[in-house]
Motif scaffolding. Structure first.
Motif, mmCIF file in Angstrom:
data_model
loop_
_atom_site.group_PDB
_atom_site.id
_atom_site.type_symbol
_atom_site.label_atom_id
_atom_site.label_comp_id
_atom_site.label_asym_id
_atom_site.label_seq_id
_atom_site.Cartn_x
_atom_site.Cartn_y
_atom_site.Cartn_z
ATOM 1 N N LEU A 163 0.839 -1.198 0.000
ATOM 2 C CA LEU A 163 0.000 0.000 0.000
ATOM 3 C C LEU A 163 0.874 1.248 0.000
ATOM 4 C CD1 LEU A 163 -2.698 -1.067 2.612
ATOM 5 C CD2 LEU A 163 -3.028 -0.825 0.155
ATOM 6 N N ARG A 164 0.293 2.355 -0.460
ATOM 7 C CA ARG A 164 1.039 3.611 -0.510
ATOM 8 C C ARG A 164 0.322 4.694 0.291
ATOM 9 N NH1 ARG A 164 3.195 4.011 -6.823
ATOM 10 N NH2 ARG A 164 4.256 1.969 -6.831
ATOM 11 N N LEU A 165 1.114 5.570 0.892
ATOM 12 C CA LEU A 165 0.540 6.696 1.616
ATOM 13 C C LEU A 165 1.457 7.900 1.468
ATOM 14 C CD1 LEU A 165 2.332 7.105 4.434
ATOM 15 C CD2 LEU A 165 0.994 5.168 5.180
ATOM 16 N N ASN A 166 0.959 9.056 1.885
ATOM 17 C CA ASN A 166 1.732 10.295 1.846
ATOM 18 C C ASN A 166 2.062 10.750 3.252
ATOM 19 O OD1 ASN A 166 1.658 10.665 -1.032
ATOM 20 N ND2 ASN A 166 -0.474 11.307 -0.831
ATOM 21 N N ALA A 167 3.267 11.251 3.416
ATOM 22 C CA ALA A 167 3.700 11.858 4.668
ATOM 23 C C ALA A 167 4.232 13.240 4.347
ATOM 24 C CB ALA A 167 4.763 11.012 5.341
ATOM 25 N N CYS A 168 4.362 14.061 5.354
ATOM 26 C CA CYS A 168 4.826 15.429 5.131
ATOM 27 C C CYS A 168 5.810 15.822 6.223
ATOM 28 C CB CYS A 168 3.631 16.382 5.115
ATOM 29 S SG CYS A 168 4.039 18.088 4.669
ATOM 30 N N VAL A 169 6.961 16.338 5.824
ATOM 31 C CA VAL A 169 7.964 16.826 6.773
ATOM 32 C C VAL A 169 8.462 18.187 6.295
ATOM 33 C CG1 VAL A 169 8.715 14.498 7.396
ATOM 34 C CG2 VAL A 169 9.889 15.711 5.561
ATOM 35 N N THR A 170 9.108 18.918 7.169
ATOM 36 C CA THR A 170 9.674 20.201 6.766
ATOM 37 C C THR A 170 10.958 19.971 5.966
ATOM 38 O OG1 THR A 170 10.999 20.403 8.778
ATOM 39 C CG2 THR A 170 8.761 21.325 8.826
ATOM 40 N N GLN A 171 11.348 20.992 5.224
ATOM 41 C CA GLN A 171 12.587 20.911 4.446
ATOM 42 C C GLN A 171 13.779 20.627 5.368
ATOM 43 O OE1 GLN A 171 13.076 21.057 1.204
ATOM 44 N NE2 GLN A 171 11.576 22.372 0.202
ATOM 45 N N SER A 172 13.814 21.289 6.513
ATOM 46 C CA SER A 172 14.939 21.106 7.433
ATOM 47 C C SER A 172 14.961 19.688 7.993
ATOM 48 C CB SER A 172 14.864 22.121 8.577
ATOM 49 O OG SER A 172 13.640 21.990 9.296
ATOM 50 N N SER A 173 13.782 19.115 8.291
ATOM 51 C CA SER A 173 13.732 17.740 8.787
ATOM 52 C C SER A 173 14.170 16.761 7.712
ATOM 53 C CB SER A 173 12.318 17.396 9.244
ATOM 54 O OG SER A 173 11.963 18.131 10.391
ATOM 55 N N CYS A 174 13.787 17.034 6.482
ATOM 56 C CA CYS A 174 14.179 16.178 5.362
ATOM 57 C C CYS A 174 15.698 16.129 5.237
ATOM 58 C CB CYS A 174 13.552 16.687 4.070
ATOM 59 S SG CYS A 174 13.824 15.624 2.633
ATOM 60 N N ALA A 175 16.328 17.293 5.382
ATOM 61 C CA ALA A 175 17.791 17.351 5.288
ATOM 62 C C ALA A 175 18.448 16.692 6.497
ATOM 63 C CB ALA A 175 18.242 18.804 5.165
#
Length: 279
Positions: A163-175
């Motif tokens: 299954l697939r889902l979407n998550a969201c993080v801030t640019q700084s957290s991604c880095a």
């Protein structure tokens, strides 16, 4: 079945640390003597001294600092490196135990170490912990007014069951988390962030995962529901099932006529998710 694994550390294919040597270092740390440590570890003084000398010479740093005093005297203590060696050995031993436990529990996925740790040792206030792999990262998010969002990154994640889902993080957290396509992650979110519906219609701003009700616990105000996620497109029916938990108003639960074994949709926003990963 009581499975056990013995951890050994080698340098140039020759054993440098094993359970007996680690036991010796532990006793030296306690009593401050190689001779006493040897007795407590159940080995001869010569074997103990040779073991310490071998480790001191062949490792990148000495593990024991000793003072002369003969077989019955003198003192010894672990160096900072020696203490770290004991800590490393204990941590690795714990990880071995977790993997062996996971081997015997069919409900625990073994795709990566993060999966195993999440099920056996990671405890958080978020009841939902779904493991998956990053399929894509998109930092060109838009809101309802079609304004560019320079702060957030949307992740598309494929769960271990397909299954697939979407998550969201801030640019700084991604880095900071070094998130890249293909990296295994955990997606965490709290049960109150999940709603239950029968509606099949999809909203692009929300995740909607289909599942079968596994358990229902209810009082006059709140109903807690667990759903076993399903996907009919999957050919592998032996994949480890993942559960998703929701905490909803009991009036809504009654309206939905929730029953164990019934199919419903778990709905939650990508903005409610937290991402965890191994460094």
């Amino acid at each position: 079945m009581d499975l056990q694994a013995l951890l050994t550390i080698s340098v140039a294919d020759k054993v440098i640390a094993n359970p007996k040597r680690i036991a010796l270092l532990q006793q030296i740390q306690v009593c401050g003597s190689i001779s006493q440590g040897a007795k407590l570890a159940g080995m001869s003084y010569k074997t103990a001294w040779d073991s310490v000398k071998d480790m001191n010479v062949r490792l990148s740093e000495p593990v024991v600092h000793s003072e002369k005093g003969g077989k019955g005297g003198g003192g010894a203590k672990l160096t900072a490196f020696g203490e770290r060696l004991l800590q490393m050995y204990a941590l690795t031993d714990q990880m071995q135990d977790m993997v062996l436990a996971a081997l015997q529990d069919q409900t625990i996925p073994m795709n990566n170490l993060l999966d195993v740790m999440a099920h056996l040792s990671l405890k958080t206030s978020a009841r939902n912990q779904l493991s998956g792999t990053i399929l894509s990262l998109d930092n060109s998010l838009t809101n309802a007014d079609s304004n560019h969002d320079d702060l957030n990154v949307r992740l598309q994640v494929e769960l271990t069951n397909g299954l697939r889902l979407n998550a969201c993080v801030t640019q700084s957290s991604c880095a900071r988390l070094s998130l890249v396509v293909g990296k295994p992650i955990l997606v965490l979110f709290k049960a109150p962030a999940v709603s239950i519906t029968r509606d099949k219609k999809s909203d692009s701003s929300e995740n909607k995962l289909r599942g079968v009700v596994h358990e229902i616990h209810s009082n006059s105000q709140t109903t807690e529901v667990s759903l076993k996620l399903i996907d009919n497109s999957l050919e592998d029916n032996n994949s480890t099932p993942q559960l998703i938990y929701a905490s909803i108003d009991t009036k809504l639960a009654n309206k939905l006529k929730l029953v164990v074994g019934g199919e419903y949709y778990a709905v939650f926003s990508a903005s409610q998710t937290i991402v965890a990963c191994m460094s």
